[in-house]
Every structure is written in C-alpha cells, then in structure tokens.
Design a protein around this motif. Structure first.
Motif, PDB file in Angstrom:
ATOM      1  N   ILE A  19     -10.031   9.055 -11.528  1.00 12.78           N
ATOM      2  CA  ILE A  19     -10.835   8.168 -12.374  1.00 12.78           C
ATOM      3  C   ILE A  19     -10.186   6.785 -12.436  1.00 12.78           C
ATOM      4  CG2 ILE A  19      -9.892   8.575 -14.716  1.00 12.78           C
ATOM      5  CD1 ILE A  19     -13.563   8.960 -14.089  1.00 12.78           C
ATOM      6  N   GLU A  20      -8.861   6.735 -12.417  1.00 11.47           N
ATOM      7  CA  GLU A  20      -8.188   5.432 -12.429  1.00 11.47           C
ATOM      8  C   GLU A  20      -8.383   4.706 -11.099  1.00 11.47           C
ATOM      9  OE1 GLU A  20      -5.087   4.273 -14.486  1.00 11.47           O
ATOM     10  OE2 GLU A  20      -4.790   6.027 -15.752  1.00 11.47           O
ATOM     11  N   VAL A  22     -11.606   2.980 -11.107  1.00 10.65           N
ATOM     12  CA  VAL A  22     -11.615   1.666 -11.760  1.00 10.65           C
ATOM     13  C   VAL A  22     -11.171   0.604 -10.755  1.00 10.65           C
ATOM     14  CG1 VAL A  22     -10.645   0.243 -13.604  1.00 10.65           C
ATOM     15  CG2 VAL A  22     -11.169   2.659 -14.030  1.00 10.65           C
ATOM     16  N   ASP A  23     -10.099   0.903 -10.015  1.00 11.96           N
ATOM     17  CA  ASP A  23      -9.587  -0.057  -9.024  1.00 11.96           C
ATOM     18  C   ASP A  23     -10.641  -0.392  -7.972  1.00 11.96           C
ATOM     19  OD1 ASP A  23      -7.063  -0.252 -10.171  1.00 11.96           O
ATOM     20  OD2 ASP A  23      -6.301   1.481  -9.066  1.00 11.96           O
ATOM     21  N   ARG A  57     -15.820   0.819 -17.956  1.00 11.52           N
ATOM     22  CA  ARG A  57     -15.122   1.095 -19.223  1.00 11.52           C
ATOM     23  C   ARG A  57     -15.774   2.250 -19.958  1.00 11.52           C
ATOM     24  NH1 ARG A  57     -14.606  -4.993 -21.643  1.00 11.52           N
ATOM     25  NH2 ARG A  57     -13.369  -5.820 -19.914  1.00 11.52           N
ATOM     26  N   GLN A  58     -17.108   2.216 -20.006  1.00 12.40           N
ATOM     27  CA  GLN A  58     -17.830   3.314 -20.649  1.00 12.40           C
ATOM     28  C   GLN A  58     -17.509   4.628 -19.941  1.00 12.40           C
ATOM     29  OE1 GLN A  58     -19.302   3.178 -23.411  1.00 12.40           O
ATOM     30  NE2 GLN A  58     -19.235   0.963 -23.625  1.00 12.40           N
ATOM     31  N   LEU A  70     -14.647   5.404 -18.524  1.00 11.10           N
ATOM     32  CA  LEU A  70     -13.320   5.866 -18.947  1.00 11.10           C
ATOM     33  C   LEU A  70     -13.400   6.546 -20.310  1.00 11.10           C
ATOM     34  CD1 LEU A  70     -11.006   2.889 -17.870  1.00 11.10           C
ATOM     35  CD2 LEU A  70     -11.064   5.175 -16.883  1.00 11.10           C
ATOM     36  N   ILE A  71     -14.164   5.968 -21.220  1.00 10.37           N
ATOM     37  CA  ILE A  71     -14.311   6.573 -22.547  1.00 10.37           C
ATOM     38  C   ILE A  71     -15.009   7.934 -22.417  1.00 10.37           C
ATOM     39  CG2 ILE A  71     -15.365   6.323 -24.837  1.00 10.37           C
ATOM     40  CD1 ILE A  71     -15.008   3.280 -24.563  1.00 10.37           C
ATOM     41  N   GLN A 110     -14.938   9.861 -19.865  1.00  9.32           N
ATOM     42  CA  GLN A 110     -13.954  10.770 -19.275  1.00  9.32           C
ATOM     43  C   GLN A 110     -13.076  11.390 -20.373  1.00  9.32           C
ATOM     44  OE1 GLN A 110     -13.256  12.114 -16.468  1.00  9.32           O
ATOM     45  NE2 GLN A 110     -11.145  12.788 -16.769  1.00  9.32           N
ATOM     46  N   GLY A 111     -12.672  10.561 -21.332  1.00 12.87           N
ATOM     47  CA  GLY A 111     -11.852  11.069 -22.435  1.00 12.87           C
ATOM     48  C   GLY A 111     -12.600  12.099 -23.273  1.00 12.87           C
ATOM     49  N   ARG A 112     -13.877  11.815 -23.558  1.00 10.30           N
ATOM     50  CA  ARG A 112     -14.676  12.802 -24.309  1.00 10.30           C
ATOM     51  C   ARG A 112     -14.719  14.125 -23.559  1.00 10.30           C
ATOM     52  NH1 ARG A 112     -18.136   8.360 -25.287  1.00 10.30           N
ATOM     53  NH2 ARG A 112     -19.528   9.043 -23.637  1.00 10.30           N
ATOM     54  N   GLU A 146     -12.558  15.254 -21.403  1.00 11.94           N
ATOM     55  CA  GLU A 146     -11.238  15.899 -21.442  1.00 11.94           C
ATOM     56  C   GLU A 146     -11.064  16.721 -22.712  1.00 11.94           C
ATOM     57  OE1 GLU A 146      -7.956  13.199 -21.051  1.00 11.94           O
ATOM     58  OE2 GLU A 146      -8.489  12.613 -19.010  1.00 11.94           O
TER      59      GLU A 146
END
Lengths: 250, 250
Positions: A23-24, A27-28, A34-35, A37-38, A40-42, A44
């Motif tokens: 996922i990182e 981004v690169d 950004r949404q 990444l957020i 992805q956290g949910r 996880e």
C-alpha cells in the motif's frame, strides 16, 4: 513473490507487513490515495478482529462468488487504487481463471491515477484493462463518480467490486447486477447491498477465489447453479459479525 | 471552531468528517505521515464499533488520568503527528488546565516534521513546546526512536502518551513512569502497558479531561489520591472490549 521486502516469509506478521509495504508502494506510484490509506487502516482493524484469516463462512462466500463469475454472460472485476496496490497479480489471475474483464473504477477519478493503475495492472500481467473510455454512466451517481465503460461494467451482469464505496455499490445493485463485494466491515453499505458479501481481506480472498475457479473449471451449469442458489447473504453477514465480536484482542 | 469545513455542525457525521478534514490538513502541513493515515483508519474502525462516544468506563479513566496529571511533580503531554493534527488546541488547553508540559515525540523523527508540529502547536496557542533538544534517551529503544528532552519526558513522573507506538509505551512504563495512554484498541500493547488506559477517541478524550481538570481544580491531594487509587486498569480494558464486541454494525 518477487517484491523486495526485508521481512522473512516465516515472520508471524509477514502477510500484514507485505500488505503494508504494497500500500505504501502504491502511494509512491500515484495509485493509492490518502482516503485509500485511511481505508486500509479501517480494514486492518477489522481483519485484526477477524484473526487475519479466511473464516469458513468467507470461504463459502468466495466459492459462491466464483460460481457467479463462471455462470456470468459478462463478468467484470472492478479495480480501484487499493485493489490495484494490494492485489494486482491476484486480480489478473482471477480474471484469467474466470474469463472476467478488468475495469478500473475510481471514487476520486483523475486521468493520472487511472493511467497509473492501468499501467500497474499491465506490469502485473493484465491484457486489456477497461475504464479509460468512460462512455457510459451508472444511474443515480454524480457525473464523475458514475463514469464506466459501456462495454465493461455498464454491460456486465456480474460485477466483483472489492473495497467499494457504499454509494456506488448501492447504485450498481440498483441496476440489477449480481454484485460480489469484498469488504472487511460486514456493516458497511457495500457489504449490505451485495448479492454475495465476502468479509475477508482481499489479499486472501482473490487467490482463494482463483483456486475455487480452477476446482470448478469442469463443473456443469447445474452444479454451479446449485452452489449459487444455496447461498444466504444475511447469514454470511451475521457469521462475520459474530466472528468479529468474538475476536481476540491481542 | 474556526475551521473551514463544508459540513453543517448538526450533520450526523460532523465530528467524524471534521476529524477526517483535520488529518488530511495535517498531511498538507507535513505533520501527518502515511503511517499516521493508516493508524487513523484503524482508530476509525474501533471508534465505529464503540459507537463514536465516550463510554462511562472511558469517562472514569479520563477522570483518573486527569487526577494523575494534577498530582504529578512533573507531567508531560507527549504529542505525535496525529495528535498534533487532530487535537492541537485541545492539547494546549489540557496542558494549561493541568500545568503539564508539551513535548513533541515522533516515531519517524525528522527535523522538518518536528518543526512543523512545533509550529502547528504554537499556532494553536502553545507556549513552550519541548522535544527539539533531544538531549536524553529512553533506555531500551534505538537511538532515533528513544530521543527525548532531559527536562521533558525524561524527567517526568507522569506522561500522557496518546496514540503511542507499543515499543515506546512499554519502554516508558519500564522507566517507572505513570503512563496515561489514549488508544482506541484495548488490545494494543500501548493500552496494556498503561497505568491508565483510556479507550476513547482523542478528540473527545482531551476536552473531557480538561473539563475534569477544571472540576478538580480545587480538590485536595487526599481527594485526588482517592480517585487514583480506586482505578482498575484491567477492568477498564475489559469494559472497552465488551463495548466493542457488543457494538452496532451500522
């Protein structure tokens, strides 16, 4: 896997760290927002409560979803930024095993991100990737949000929409399509609007569906219909809720 | 609040959307990292299961934590990128109400991010902000990870560490400090190493602690000691787990 991650494959957190790495990297490459990444956290957090495993109930939903893909007149796998970053090769392999099309579909659509995702999928073995024409609309969504290809998602009778936004998942269901949703939150509107909700991590769900597709490759239509007709979406969601509620906090 | 967010204050998702807005603005200012965005998502999922409210058990933990801050010889509020982005004014107000110092402490420390966060806190009313000297170490952590100020966290008897990494939370606890942790996951190592684990969203926890500090401003030491001594950290974690397990999936 050929990725360069400084984590040994037998590390207890290998899969989770590999996912984080992908996922990182997304981004690169301008693929993950950004949404994303957020989101992805949910995912996880829900996966942590599920025990980071495919439950028997999710495995059954994956088998049923695979049968739908094999029965379809025209199946399309919808790919957004997180799907492309997390499971590009897994998406291509499932498309090949089921004869489905691949279409890129973004909640925050820009031509740059569309092209970056198409390129990323091609690097991972995809042939044709739809989504750039955007010559049709999903009714009930704003102009940008509703763009799809007329010979892709718009025409499909079966769509797999992993990690999909609730509005679009509902709008696709309203079009009468058979909708297969991968979402770790069984309470999300996406999961609740699905014909087949798959409450599992996409990095486990897609390869497992490919395996089911290979096992079912020679199944006749009656067998596939039997698999599909016995499925109870409400029960699948209830099972997932129960697993999450009883999950270990460690 | 003076932020420009296109959401009416009576919108049912106002708080959640405001939080999202602040964390995205934090990215623009170089305050919030990619890891911070993913962590934000994890927090959102747990908060969703908690019902996005301060439970009675969390409120009690916040009162106890506040009493610890008021009893301290030297209390420090540790601030990382997400804390600075999500609750800068709330941090400053709690520091003022309890006489605590503020120190910036980053898991991924760069001088640019340190300075951006110090500036952001000053824009929101902070006086002195520690963390730039970095002339002491937390034992047991690698060089960069362990950097703190000798007259700040290193010297403190009570530290509030919201949204803290597990390694550092454990290392601070090993130094014998009274550690107050804000973390939405009751199973995290940070929450489990805390003297007082607060399982709540930081945007609710800090203002509530400031309110408790104002109510307890005239309390004598015996009263504060009574509040602190009755607290059962294990029970607080169990309560939070129970709330999350029984949460509504909607």
């Amino acid at each position: 896997m050929s990725e360069h991650v400084d984590v040994p494959a037998d590390h207890p957190r290998y899969e989770s760290l590999l996912t984080r790495h992908r996922i990182e990297a997304g981004v690169d490459k301008g693929i993950t927002s950004r949404q994303g990444l957020i989101a992805q956290g949910r995912g996880e957090a829900f996966d942590y409560l599920l025990g980071e495993r495919t439950t028997p109930s999710a495995d059954e939903a994956e088998r049923v979803a695979t049968a739908h893909l094999l029965l379809a007149d025209h199946a399309v796998l919808s790919v957004n930024g997180n799907v492309a970053a997390l499971a590009p090769r897994e998406t291509v392999e499932l498309a090949e095993a089921t004869g489905a099309d691949i279409e890129v579909n973004l909640f925050n659509r820009t031509e740059e991100r569309m092209q970056a995702i198409v390129d990323h999928l091609r690097e991972h073995g995809a042939g044709e990737v739809k989504g750039l024409n955007a010559d049709a609309r999903i009714p009930g969504l704003s102009h940008e949000r509703g763009k799809v290809d007329s010979d892709g998602i718009h025409d499909a009778d079966v769509v797999l929409v992993p990690l999909e936004d609730g509005d679009r998942a509902e709008a696709l269901a309203d079009m009468g399509k058979i909708e297969l949703v991968v979402d770790l939150n069984p309470g999300s509107r996406s999961a609740r609007s699905a014909t087949v909700p798959i409450v599992d991590n996409i990095v486990r769900a897609l390869p497992n569906m490919t395996e089911h597709a290979r096992e079912l490759a020679d199944a006749d239509e009656a067998t596939l219909r039997g698999i599909v007709e016995n499925f109870d979406a409400e029960k699948a969601l209830d099972d997932a809720e129960r697993e999450i509620r009883s999950g270990s906090f460690e």
